[in-house]
Design an enzyme around this catalytic site. Structure first.
Site, PDB file in Angstrom:
ATOM      1  CG  PHE A  25       3.897  -5.014   3.546  1.00  0.00           C
ATOM      2  CD1 PHE A  25       4.215  -6.213   3.644  1.00  0.00           C
ATOM      3  CD2 PHE A  25       3.887  -4.338   2.319  1.00  0.00           C
ATOM      4  CE1 PHE A  25       4.395  -7.030   2.363  1.00  0.00           C
ATOM      5  CE2 PHE A  25       4.190  -5.144   1.062  1.00  0.00           C
ATOM      6  CZ  PHE A  25       4.104  -6.263   1.158  1.00  0.00           C
ATOM      7  CG  ASP A  64       5.464   2.325   1.721  1.00  0.00           C
ATOM      8  OD1 ASP A  64       4.790   2.688   0.613  1.00  0.00           O
ATOM      9  OD2 ASP A  64       6.032   1.086   1.909  1.00  0.00           O
ATOM     10  CE  LYS A 120      -0.169  -2.659  -3.187  1.00  0.00           C
ATOM     11  NZ  LYS A 120       0.892  -2.639  -2.075  1.00  0.00           N
TER      12      LYS A 120
HETATM   13  C1  LIG Z   1       2.105  -3.080  -1.611  1.00  0.00           C
HETATM   14  C2  LIG Z   1       3.153  -2.252  -0.940  1.00  0.00           C
HETATM   15  C3  LIG Z   1       4.359  -2.420  -1.321  1.00  0.00           C
HETATM   16  C4  LIG Z   1       5.064  -3.475  -2.216  1.00  0.00           C
HETATM   17  O1  LIG Z   1       4.698  -2.858  -3.505  1.00  0.00           O
HETATM   18  P1  LIG Z   1       5.213  -4.141  -4.770  1.00  0.00           P
HETATM   19  O2  LIG Z   1       4.674  -3.506  -5.915  1.00  0.00           O
HETATM   20  O3  LIG Z   1       4.245  -5.347  -4.276  1.00  0.00           O
HETATM   21  O4  LIG Z   1       6.497  -4.385  -4.675  1.00  0.00           O
HETATM   22  C5  LIG Z   1       5.058  -1.589  -0.574  1.00  0.00           C
HETATM   23  N1  LIG Z   1       4.708  -0.751   0.191  1.00  0.00           N
HETATM   24  C6  LIG Z   1       3.297  -0.786   0.751  1.00  0.00           C
HETATM   25  C7  LIG Z   1       2.896   0.086   1.717  1.00  0.00           C
HETATM   26  C8  LIG Z   1       2.445  -1.528   0.179  1.00  0.00           C
HETATM   27  O5  LIG Z   1       1.029  -1.520   0.401  1.00  0.00           O
END
Ligand SMILES: *Cc1c(COP(=O)(O)O)cnc(C)c1O
Length: 402
Positions: A146, A231, A260
């Site tokens: 994701f 990521d 986050k």
């Molecule tokens: C939450 C998340 C995103 C997206 O972050 P947003 O601030 O909602 O755009 C991208 N990668 C990972 C692994 C995430 O958990």
């Protein structure tokens, strides 16, 4: 000719008040009015133990004195925003601190996780074009990953339901199985610019990727001159028990994306870049109006110092092992749990019923948890949650699962 008439709404039959906020979320029946420590207070007067942390954001919990002080001091300067046309001390200091604690030589600030990933894709393409020409532009993501909901980050996100209604997505982005053999086939050095992976997949079910897979991927990408992007939007900044998740596998990526927990609840993202990639980026290659402003970076500077504290990281690692033991016992004790996976303060629990039902029962019982897919519960407690608080939450969880 027939006339259509709309059914007349009986106002008294409408239970919930209509929200003016666009319905992109199915919200739980809980209105938050305050929070302290690991607890949130609802407008119903009840306190809820929060094992969701605002989806991995509130690593320091609620009402933290240090964050409040950082906010007050940053507000006192009178400058919340100054644009990226000028430099500010908090931005420079935060970037330097991230560089000092990582493999990176430079940092790009933005406002969210998806934005960080989209930035990383652009930087990867810019670098790849410099060394390999325009054909070298493909981005490869992994099954179960994701990376966000914008067009390029969505193209890298393996959720058919999130993708289908919005095609065409950004081109030049594909998804590969979590398998070294498949990666070896797909990662053509002439056409592939970058691979993006979550070292611990969050939304996709809390899956800790094997060290062997990450190490093999590192060897492949190095040999074929492909940028490796981690990521760490969800798994980074202490959540796994090390400051960066990449430290766990010993694999050093070329870029890391963060977001986050970075600014303690204020919207913020960042891309950490290796020197080799950073050197190919020119003024004008990317931009953001809000990214890295003095207010958010001042707060993030405080949050980063707290999250990189060795004592905090040691406690997340140690309590994480304890959580593992508790969840393993839960798994052994009931047929209603099929598997548990995770590390540090990031855990997934496969259950035999739809996860949404368990999440709703946990809320009724005073515990906020998340799902990660249809049959997986996800726990992301604040990193400051003590052993007693963890114990209290896991006891409620056991009651609602079994
Ligand atoms: C939450 C998340 C995103 C997206 O972050 P947003 O601030 O909602 O755009 C991208 N990668 C990972 C692994 C995430 O958990």
């Amino acid at each position: 000719m027939t006339t259509l008439s709309l059914p007349v709404m009986d106002e008294s039959a409408v239970a919930a008040p209509r929200s003016a906020i666009l319905g992109t979320y199915k919200r739980a029946p809980l209105e938050i009015v305050g929070g302290r420590g690991v607890q949130l207070l609802g407008s119903d007067g009840r306190a809820y133990l929060d094992f969701s942390s605002g989806i991995g954001v509130n690593a320091l919990g609620y009402g933290d004195a240090g964050i409040r002080q950082a906010i007050a001091a940053a507000a006192d300067t009178g400058v919340l925003h100054s644009s990226n046309l000028y430099s500010t001390q908090p931005g420079e200091m935060l970037a330097q601190r991230l560089v000092d604690r990582s493999f990176a030589s430079s940092v790009f600030f933005c406002n969210s996780g998806a934005e960080a990933n989209e930035g990383a894709f652009k930087f990867a393409r810019r670098w790849a074009r410099t060394i390999g020409g325009p054909r070298k532009h493909e981005i490869v993501a992994l099954r179960g990953g994701f990376h966000g909901r914008l067009f390029a980050s969505l193209a890298a996100t393996d959720r058919p339901g999130y993708r289908a209604p919005f095609r065409p997505l950004a081109p030049g982005i594909s998804i590969c199985e979590r398998d070294l053999g498949d990666l070896e086939q797909l990662l053509d050095s002439d056409t592939v610019a970058a691979v993006i992976v979550e070292p611990v997949q969050g939304e996709g079910g809390v899956r800790v990727l094997d060290d062997a897979l990450l190490q093999g991927l590192r060897a492949l990408t190095r040999e074929r001159e492909i940028a490796l992007i981690f990521d760490e939007v969800q798994c980074g900044l202490g959540r796994t028990g090390t400051l960066f998740a990449y430290e766990q596998s010993g694999v050093v990526p070329d870029m890391v994306t963060l977001a986050k927990p970075l600014a303690g609840g204020l919207p913020m993202g960042a891309v950490l870049l290796s020197d080799e990639i950073a050197r190919t980026i020119q003024p004008g290659d990317h931009a953001t109006t809000f990214g890295g402003g003095p207010f958010v970076t001042a707060v993030a500077l405080h949050v980063f110092d707290r999250l990189s504290d060795e004592a905090l990281l040691a406690s997340v690692a140690e309590n994480g092992k304890w959580i593992e033991a508790q969840l393993t016992a839960l798994l052994a004790g009931t047929p209603r749990v099929r598997a548990v996976r995770g590390v540090g303060y990031m855990w997934g629990i496969d259950v035999v019923e739809p996860a949404a039902g368990v999440v709703a029962r946990a809320l009724d019982a005073g515990l906020l948890i998340l799902s990660a897919g249809d049959y997986t519960l996800r726990l992301l407690p604040p990193l400051v949650a003590s052993r007693d608080e963890l114990q209290a939450g896991l006891s409620i969880l056991e009651g609602v699962v079994a």
